[in-house]
Write an enzyme that holds these catalytic residues in place. Structure first.
Site, PDB file in Angstrom:
ATOM      1  CG  ASP A  46      -1.879   1.161   1.251  1.00 40.30           C
ATOM      2  OD1 ASP A  46      -2.990   0.986   0.744  1.00 40.30           O
ATOM      3  OD2 ASP A  46      -1.514   2.248   1.741  1.00 40.30           O
ATOM      4  CE1 TYR A  51       0.884   7.914   2.260  1.00 39.24           C
ATOM      5  CE2 TYR A  51       1.286   5.616   1.750  1.00 39.24           C
ATOM      6  CZ  TYR A  51       0.488   6.596   2.296  1.00 39.24           C
ATOM      7  OH  TYR A  51      -0.705   6.249   2.888  1.00 39.24           O
ATOM      8  CE  LYS A  76      -3.576   4.752   0.445  1.00 33.50           C
ATOM      9  NZ  LYS A  76      -2.158   4.592   0.773  1.00 33.50           N
ATOM     10  CG  HIS A 109      -4.369   9.774   0.029  1.00 35.35           C
ATOM     11  ND1 HIS A 109      -3.033   9.681  -0.236  1.00 35.35           N
ATOM     12  CD2 HIS A 109      -4.503   9.372   1.315  1.00 35.35           C
ATOM     13  CE1 HIS A 109      -2.384   9.242   0.834  1.00 35.35           C
ATOM     14  NE2 HIS A 109      -3.265   9.057   1.801  1.00 35.35           N
TER      15      HIS A 109
HETATM   16  P1  NAD Z   1       0.768   1.618  11.833  1.00 30.09           P
HETATM   17  O1  NAD Z   1      -0.421   1.552  12.718  1.00 30.09           O
HETATM   18  O2  NAD Z   1       0.995   0.561  10.831  1.00 30.09           O
HETATM   19  O3  NAD Z   1       2.019   1.778  12.786  1.00 30.09           O
HETATM   20  C1  NAD Z   1       3.331   1.808  12.290  1.00 30.09           C
HETATM   21  C2  NAD Z   1       4.301   2.081  13.431  1.00 30.09           C
HETATM   22  O4  NAD Z   1       4.064   1.153  14.482  1.00 30.09           O
HETATM   23  C3  NAD Z   1       5.742   1.858  13.004  1.00 30.09           C
HETATM   24  O5  NAD Z   1       6.290   3.050  12.512  1.00 30.09           O
HETATM   25  C4  NAD Z   1       6.416   1.437  14.293  1.00 30.09           C
HETATM   26  O6  NAD Z   1       6.732   2.557  15.068  1.00 30.09           O
HETATM   27  C5  NAD Z   1       5.299   0.693  15.005  1.00 30.09           C
HETATM   28  N1  NAD Z   1       5.347  -0.780  14.806  1.00 30.09           N
HETATM   29  C6  NAD Z   1       5.175  -1.472  13.655  1.00 30.09           C
HETATM   30  N2  NAD Z   1       5.236  -2.792  13.884  1.00 30.09           N
HETATM   31  C7  NAD Z   1       5.456  -2.946  15.205  1.00 30.09           C
HETATM   32  C8  NAD Z   1       5.609  -4.079  16.044  1.00 30.09           C
HETATM   33  N3  NAD Z   1       5.535  -5.307  15.548  1.00 30.09           N
HETATM   34  N4  NAD Z   1       5.815  -3.857  17.369  1.00 30.09           N
HETATM   35  C9  NAD Z   1       5.872  -2.603  17.881  1.00 30.09           C
HETATM   36  N5  NAD Z   1       5.721  -1.494  17.137  1.00 30.09           N
HETATM   37  C10 NAD Z   1       5.519  -1.660  15.800  1.00 30.09           C
HETATM   38  O7  NAD Z   1       0.722   3.093  11.163  1.00 30.09           O
HETATM   39  P2  NAD Z   1       0.768   3.711   9.725  1.00 30.09           P
HETATM   40  O8  NAD Z   1       2.062   3.533   9.044  1.00 30.09           O
HETATM   41  O9  NAD Z   1       0.257   5.109   9.893  1.00 30.09           O
HETATM   42  O10 NAD Z   1      -0.363   2.910   8.915  1.00 30.09           O
HETATM   43  C11 NAD Z   1      -0.098   1.767   8.125  1.00 30.09           C
HETATM   44  C12 NAD Z   1      -0.325   2.059   6.669  1.00 30.09           C
HETATM   45  O11 NAD Z   1      -1.628   2.615   6.436  1.00 30.09           O
HETATM   46  C13 NAD Z   1       0.595   3.150   6.104  1.00 30.09           C
HETATM   47  O12 NAD Z   1       1.908   2.703   5.918  1.00 30.09           O
HETATM   48  C14 NAD Z   1      -0.128   3.501   4.839  1.00 30.09           C
HETATM   49  O13 NAD Z   1       0.090   2.521   3.851  1.00 30.09           O
HETATM   50  C15 NAD Z   1      -1.579   3.482   5.314  1.00 30.09           C
HETATM   51  N6  NAD Z   1      -2.066   4.832   5.706  1.00 30.09           N
HETATM   52  C16 NAD Z   1      -3.035   5.408   4.947  1.00 30.09           C
HETATM   53  C17 NAD Z   1      -3.529   6.647   5.269  1.00 30.09           C
HETATM   54  C18 NAD Z   1      -4.624   7.241   4.443  1.00 30.09           C
HETATM   55  O14 NAD Z   1      -4.930   8.428   4.622  1.00 30.09           O
HETATM   56  N7  NAD Z   1      -5.216   6.505   3.556  1.00 30.09           N
HETATM   57  C19 NAD Z   1      -3.016   7.357   6.374  1.00 30.09           C
HETATM   58  C20 NAD Z   1      -2.020   6.740   7.147  1.00 30.09           C
HETATM   59  C21 NAD Z   1      -1.565   5.484   6.808  1.00 30.09           C
END
Ligand code: NAD
Length: 275
Positions: A46, A51, A76, A109
């Site tokens: 994704d 990004y 997106k 998005h």
């Molecule tokens: P997430 O909830 O996936 O959290 C990621 C963070 O959690 C990492 O940076 C790390 O600090 C921690 N983490 C990851 N794995 C872990 C583990 N096993 N143990 C402990 N900590 C851990 O947050 P995200 O990146 O905001 O969301 C995931 C994906 O969603 C994004 O990469 C993106 O692809 C998507 N996204 C979309 C939108 C949108 O507006 N459509 C917005 C934000 C994110």
């Protein structure tokens, strides 16, 4: 290696329920990080134009030698390209940065309601879909009123809505709308961006009971609710850990316990005002 289940979208396209998200993965590190994810077994990535790492995702895919049809790539359209012509141009730019020939899922998005252009943008998405550029099309951060406006004014129904969703922000009303209309729910920030949520005592106790980490317990909760998730990490051990989430099942009491943690707490922007 874990077998990732797929969800069949309302147009028949199958999407792996677990993927890998690359928001905030620095562009210069993206190829390497996505190569690790593909090696671990992720087949759903994704990304987004915003990004600035679509080319890194594409480079990792090209290097991997994995057949294109075995991968599911989402990107997106960013907010400054709403509108029919602009969206179609920007789609071509994304596909060219990815180098994947087509995308599996293309998303608006954000609705950016203040711009009042997402209906025209969606008409461009319908065209991109019928031209074969995207196998399926959906939206992100749409509210019920935005989804209902698309229903009223356009032909195609989005196959997914990608929304902020984690134990602290469970979006019950929007999810129920999705269920009634056959729209799949994708959960962004499924781990609540790591940190405080993963320190929660209830989640910790459930994780311990299953010999899993808090992150795995939260991902298990999402998967059992039927959400599509793509946790992000740049750390190889965590990338592996987040993929190892299929060998256990939470009881219905445990699901309810996690569902009881909802506090309507947004970590990202509010779709009503974000532009
Ligand atoms: P997430 O909830 O996936 O959290 C990621 C963070 O959690 C990492 O940076 C790390 O600090 C921690 N983490 C990851 N794995 C872990 C583990 N096993 N143990 C402990 N900590 C851990 O947050 P995200 O990146 O905001 O969301 C995931 C994906 O969603 C994004 O990469 C993106 O692809 C998507 N996204 C979309 C939108 C949108 O507006 N459509 C917005 C934000 C994110």
């Amino acid at each position: 290696m874990s077998e990732v289940p797929t969800i069949t979208l309302h147009d028949g396209v199958e999407i792996p329920q677990l993927g890998f998200g690359v928001f905030q993965v620095p562009p210069e590190d993206t190829q390497e990080v996505v190569e690790v994810a593909l090696e671990v077994g992720y087949r759903h990535i994704d990304t987004a134009a915003a990004y600035r790492n679509e080319d890194g995702v594409g480079a990792a895919i090209a290097r991997s030698g994995i057949p294109r049809e075995d991968l599911f790539v989402t990107t997106k359209l960013w907010n400054n390209h709403h509108g029919f012509d602009s969206a179609r141009r920007e789609f071509e730019a994304s596909v060219s940065r990815l180098g994947t020939g087509y995308v599996d899922l293309y998303l608006i998005h954000w609705p950016a309601p203040a711009q009042d252009r997402y209906v025209d943008t969606w008409r461009a998405f319908e065209r991109i879909h019928s031209d074969g550029g995207a196998r399926t099309i959906g939206v992100s951060n749409f509210r019920i009123e935005d989804l209902e406006r698309l229903e009223a004014e356009t032909e195609a129904r989005p196959t997914v809505n990608q929304i902020e969703l984690h134990p602290w922000l469970q979006q019950a009303e929007l999810r129920a709308w999705h269920d009634r209309h056959g729209v799949a729910t994708e959960a962004w920030s499924p781990l609540g961006q790591g940190g405080e949520l993963l320190q929660d005592e209830t989640i910790g106790a459930i994780a311990d009971r299953h010999g899993k980490t808090p992150a795995q317990a939260v991902l298990g909760w999402h998967l059992e609710l039927g959400n599509i998730v793509f946790p992000k990490s740049v750390t190889p051990e965590r990338i592996r850990e987040n993929f190892d989430v299929f060998g256990f099942e939470l009881s219905s009491e445990e699901i309810d316990e996690i569902s009881g943690l909802d506090r309507g707490r947004r970590l990202g922007p509010d779709p009503a005002t974000f532009s």
